[in-house]
Design a protein around this motif. Structure first.
Motif, PDB file in Angstrom:
ATOM      1  N   ALA A  53      63.661  16.577   2.084  1.00 33.67           N
ATOM      2  CA  ALA A  53      63.092  16.982   3.414  1.00 33.67           C
ATOM      3  C   ALA A  53      64.020  17.855   4.275  1.00 33.67           C
ATOM      4  CB  ALA A  53      62.357  15.752   4.361  1.00 33.67           C
ATOM      5  N   ASN A  54      65.340  17.380   4.123  1.00 32.28           N
ATOM      6  CA  ASN A  54      66.494  18.065   4.960  1.00 32.28           C
ATOM      7  C   ASN A  54      66.475  19.620   4.175  1.00 32.28           C
ATOM      8  OD1 ASN A  54      66.896  15.684   6.503  1.00 32.28           O
ATOM      9  ND2 ASN A  54      68.179  14.965   4.521  1.00 32.28           N
ATOM     10  N   VAL A  55      66.467  19.654   2.796  1.00 28.72           N
ATOM     11  CA  VAL A  55      66.650  20.957   2.138  1.00 28.72           C
ATOM     12  C   VAL A  55      65.450  21.651   2.538  1.00 28.72           C
ATOM     13  CG1 VAL A  55      66.743  22.054   0.007  1.00 28.72           C
ATOM     14  CG2 VAL A  55      68.203  19.822   0.246  1.00 28.72           C
ATOM     15  N   ALA A  56      64.136  21.291   2.496  1.00 30.00           N
ATOM     16  CA  ALA A  56      62.964  21.794   2.942  1.00 30.00           C
ATOM     17  C   ALA A  56      63.096  22.489   4.454  1.00 30.00           C
ATOM     18  CB  ALA A  56      61.749  21.137   2.747  1.00 30.00           C
ATOM     19  N   ALA A  57      63.644  21.600   5.096  1.00 33.14           N
ATOM     20  CA  ALA A  57      63.728  22.098   6.635  1.00 33.14           C
ATOM     21  C   ALA A  57      64.730  23.176   6.844  1.00 33.14           C
ATOM     22  CB  ALA A  57      64.405  20.746   7.664  1.00 33.14           C
ATOM     23  N   ILE A  58      66.076  23.307   5.768  1.00 35.99           N
ATOM     24  CA  ILE A  58      66.738  24.466   6.027  1.00 35.99           C
ATOM     25  C   ILE A  58      66.003  25.415   5.294  1.00 35.99           C
ATOM     26  CG2 ILE A  58      68.856  25.411   5.035  1.00 35.99           C
ATOM     27  CD1 ILE A  58      69.962  22.700   5.196  1.00 35.99           C
ATOM     28  N   THR A  59      65.211  25.465   4.361  1.00 36.55           N
ATOM     29  CA  THR A  59      64.413  26.647   3.858  1.00 36.55           C
ATOM     30  C   THR A  59      63.338  27.118   4.715  1.00 36.55           C
ATOM     31  OG1 THR A  59      64.651  25.471   1.607  1.00 36.55           O
ATOM     32  CG2 THR A  59      63.064  27.432   1.805  1.00 36.55           C
ATOM     33  N   MET A  60      63.082  26.430   5.583  1.00 38.99           N
ATOM     34  CA  MET A  60      61.647  26.808   6.419  1.00 38.99           C
ATOM     35  C   MET A  60      62.658  27.407   7.576  1.00 38.99           C
ATOM     36  SD  MET A  60      58.927  26.244   5.379  1.00 38.99           S
ATOM     37  CE  MET A  60      58.155  27.141   6.766  1.00 38.99           C
ATOM     38  N   LEU A  61      63.685  26.956   8.146  1.00 39.91           N
ATOM     39  CA  LEU A  61      64.294  27.540   9.490  1.00 39.91           C
ATOM     40  C   LEU A  61      64.803  28.814   8.832  1.00 39.91           C
ATOM     41  CD1 LEU A  61      66.242  24.568  10.672  1.00 39.91           C
ATOM     42  CD2 LEU A  61      64.327  25.698  11.851  1.00 39.91           C
ATOM     43  N   THR A  62      65.403  29.000   7.619  1.00 37.21           N
ATOM     44  CA  THR A  62      65.781  30.329   7.139  1.00 37.21           C
ATOM     45  C   THR A  62      64.650  31.322   6.942  1.00 37.21           C
ATOM     46  OG1 THR A  62      65.959  29.550   4.767  1.00 37.21           O
ATOM     47  CG2 THR A  62      68.027  29.818   6.235  1.00 37.21           C
ATOM     48  N   TYR A  63      63.609  30.743   6.553  1.00 36.54           N
ATOM     49  CA  TYR A  63      62.083  31.626   6.433  1.00 36.54           C
ATOM     50  C   TYR A  63      61.899  32.170   7.761  1.00 36.54           C
ATOM     51  CZ  TYR A  63      57.553  32.943   4.918  1.00 36.54           C
ATOM     52  OH  TYR A  63      56.254  33.677   4.641  1.00 36.54           O
ATOM     53  N   ILE A  64      61.873  31.329   8.648  1.00 40.43           N
ATOM     54  CA  ILE A  64      61.525  32.045  10.285  1.00 40.43           C
ATOM     55  C   ILE A  64      62.567  32.659  10.675  1.00 40.43           C
ATOM     56  CG2 ILE A  64      61.449  31.057  12.465  1.00 40.43           C
ATOM     57  CD1 ILE A  64      60.459  28.430  11.496  1.00 40.43           C
ATOM     58  N   TYR A  72      78.252  18.109   8.864  1.00 43.37           N
ATOM     59  CA  TYR A  72      78.912  17.533   9.750  1.00 43.37           C
ATOM     60  C   TYR A  72      78.145  16.688  10.900  1.00 43.37           C
ATOM     61  CZ  TYR A  72      83.305  19.791   8.401  1.00 43.37           C
ATOM     62  OH  TYR A  72      84.067  20.326   7.309  1.00 43.37           O
ATOM     63  N   ILE A  73      77.174  16.855  11.198  1.00 44.19           N
ATOM     64  CA  ILE A  73      76.474  16.231  12.092  1.00 44.19           C
ATOM     65  C   ILE A  73      75.824  14.791  11.539  1.00 44.19           C
ATOM     66  CG2 ILE A  73      75.790  18.105  13.768  1.00 44.19           C
ATOM     67  CD1 ILE A  73      72.954  17.638  12.772  1.00 44.19           C
ATOM     68  N   GLY A  74      75.895  14.890  10.270  1.00 41.71           N
ATOM     69  CA  GLY A  74      75.711  13.665   9.337  1.00 41.71           C
ATOM     70  C   GLY A  74      74.007  13.264   9.292  1.00 41.71           C
ATOM     71  N   VAL A  75      73.332  14.349   8.908  1.00 47.10           N
ATOM     72  CA  VAL A  75      71.947  14.320   8.569  1.00 47.10           C
ATOM     73  C   VAL A  75      71.878  13.195   7.718  1.00 47.10           C
ATOM     74  CG1 VAL A  75      70.099  15.363   8.021  1.00 47.10           C
ATOM     75  CG2 VAL A  75      71.517  16.462   9.393  1.00 47.10           C
ATOM     76  N   PRO A  76      70.770  12.202   8.165  1.00 43.19           N
ATOM     77  CA  PRO A  76      70.882  11.120   6.884  1.00 43.19           C
ATOM     78  C   PRO A  76      70.201  11.659   5.544  1.00 43.19           C
ATOM     79  CG  PRO A  76      69.750  10.429   8.929  1.00 43.19           C
ATOM     80  CD  PRO A  76      70.073  11.933   9.125  1.00 43.19           C
ATOM     81  N   ASP A  77      70.491  11.110   4.424  1.00 39.40           N
ATOM     82  CA  ASP A  77      70.177  11.402   3.145  1.00 39.40           C
ATOM     83  C   ASP A  77      70.389  12.765   2.812  1.00 39.40           C
ATOM     84  OD1 ASP A  77      69.395   8.852   2.766  1.00 39.40           O
ATOM     85  OD2 ASP A  77      67.336   9.283   3.714  1.00 39.40           O
ATOM     86  N   PHE A  78      71.355  13.582   3.547  1.00 42.80           N
ATOM     87  CA  PHE A  78      71.495  15.039   3.003  1.00 42.80           C
ATOM     88  C   PHE A  78      72.142  14.933   1.572  1.00 42.80           C
ATOM     89  CE2 PHE A  78      74.001  19.099   3.664  1.00 42.80           C
ATOM     90  CZ  PHE A  78      72.981  19.931   3.444  1.00 42.80           C
ATOM     91  N   THR A  91      79.726  21.534  -1.224  1.00 41.25           N
ATOM     92  CA  THR A  91      78.193  21.199  -1.809  1.00 41.25           C
ATOM     93  C   THR A  91      77.302  21.501  -0.691  1.00 41.25           C
ATOM     94  OG1 THR A  91      79.284  19.716  -3.445  1.00 41.25           O
ATOM     95  CG2 THR A  91      76.858  19.354  -2.570  1.00 41.25           C
ATOM     96  N   ALA A  92      77.628  21.217   0.742  1.00 40.97           N
ATOM     97  CA  ALA A  92      76.675  21.239   1.563  1.00 40.97           C
ATOM     98  C   ALA A  92      76.456  23.097   1.753  1.00 40.97           C
ATOM     99  CB  ALA A  92      77.341  20.797   2.912  1.00 40.97           C
ATOM    100  N   ALA A  93      77.423  23.597   1.542  1.00 38.44           N
ATOM    101  CA  ALA A  93      77.342  25.080   1.774  1.00 38.44           C
ATOM    102  C   ALA A  93      76.415  25.661   0.658  1.00 38.44           C
ATOM    103  CB  ALA A  93      78.723  25.787   1.674  1.00 38.44           C
ATOM    104  N   ALA A  94      76.709  25.242  -0.490  1.00 39.27           N
ATOM    105  CA  ALA A  94      75.978  25.506  -1.602  1.00 39.27           C
ATOM    106  C   ALA A  94      74.403  25.170  -1.525  1.00 39.27           C
ATOM    107  CB  ALA A  94      76.629  24.910  -3.112  1.00 39.27           C
ATOM    108  N   VAL A  95      74.145  23.818  -0.939  1.00 37.52           N
ATOM    109  CA  VAL A  95      72.656  23.424  -0.672  1.00 37.52           C
ATOM    110  C   VAL A  95      72.159  24.477   0.405  1.00 37.52           C
ATOM    111  CG1 VAL A  95      71.164  21.725   0.223  1.00 37.52           C
ATOM    112  CG2 VAL A  95      73.203  20.987  -1.391  1.00 37.52           C
ATOM    113  N   GLY A  96      72.858  24.775   1.068  1.00 35.00           N
ATOM    114  CA  GLY A  96      72.503  25.714   2.422  1.00 35.00           C
ATOM    115  C   GLY A  96      72.225  27.108   1.969  1.00 35.00           C
ATOM    116  N   ALA A  97      72.790  27.512   0.969  1.00 31.24           N
ATOM    117  CA  ALA A  97      72.823  28.749   0.467  1.00 31.24           C
ATOM    118  C   ALA A  97      71.655  28.772  -0.401  1.00 31.24           C
ATOM    119  CB  ALA A  97      74.199  29.271  -0.462  1.00 31.24           C
ATOM    120  N   ALA A  98      71.382  27.848  -1.371  1.00 30.38           N
ATOM    121  CA  ALA A  98      70.376  27.819  -2.095  1.00 30.38           C
ATOM    122  C   ALA A  98      69.114  27.767  -1.433  1.00 30.38           C
ATOM    123  CB  ALA A  98      70.394  26.515  -3.118  1.00 30.38           C
ATOM    124  N   SER A  99      69.148  26.958  -0.292  1.00 32.07           N
ATOM    125  CA  SER A  99      67.901  26.865   0.711  1.00 32.07           C
ATOM    126  C   SER A  99      67.532  28.191   1.366  1.00 32.07           C
ATOM    127  CB  SER A  99      68.105  25.865   1.585  1.00 32.07           C
ATOM    128  OG  SER A  99      68.196  24.689   1.116  1.00 32.07           O
TER     129      SER A  99
END
Length: 89
Positions: free
Chosen positions: A6-17, A49-55, A62-70
């Protein structure tokens, strides 16, 4: 076990917007994938860094890579929809 889908999907949706906002702006559309990727990296690092649960990242790289992929996935989602809606001539 939750992999933070869900966190990855949220990043994908925000970047889609963000991509959609760029599309309606005066900025050249060729920059949409790059900007979505960069925004995804930033959102991934912020989520780490804000500690999103289950990120699904245990370090900044790795966080940067997950974000870039999203972010890049957002442009892919757009293209899939566009390709499916195009009519054959």
């Amino acid at each position: 076990m939750d992999f933070g889908v869900a966190n990855v999907a949220a990043i994908t949706m925000l970047t889609y917007i963000v991509g959609g906002l760029i599309k309606v702006s005066k900025l050249d559309n060729k920059w949409i994938p790059t900007i979505c990727g960069v925004v995804g990296v930033v959102l991934g690092i912020v989520a780490f860094y804000i500690g999103v649960p289950d990120f699904p990242a245990n370090d900044v790289i790795t966080a940067a890579a997950v974000g870039a992929a999203s972010g890049f996935a957002a442009t892919g989602v757009n293209q899939v929809g566009k390709q499916l809606s195009d009519k054959e001539e």
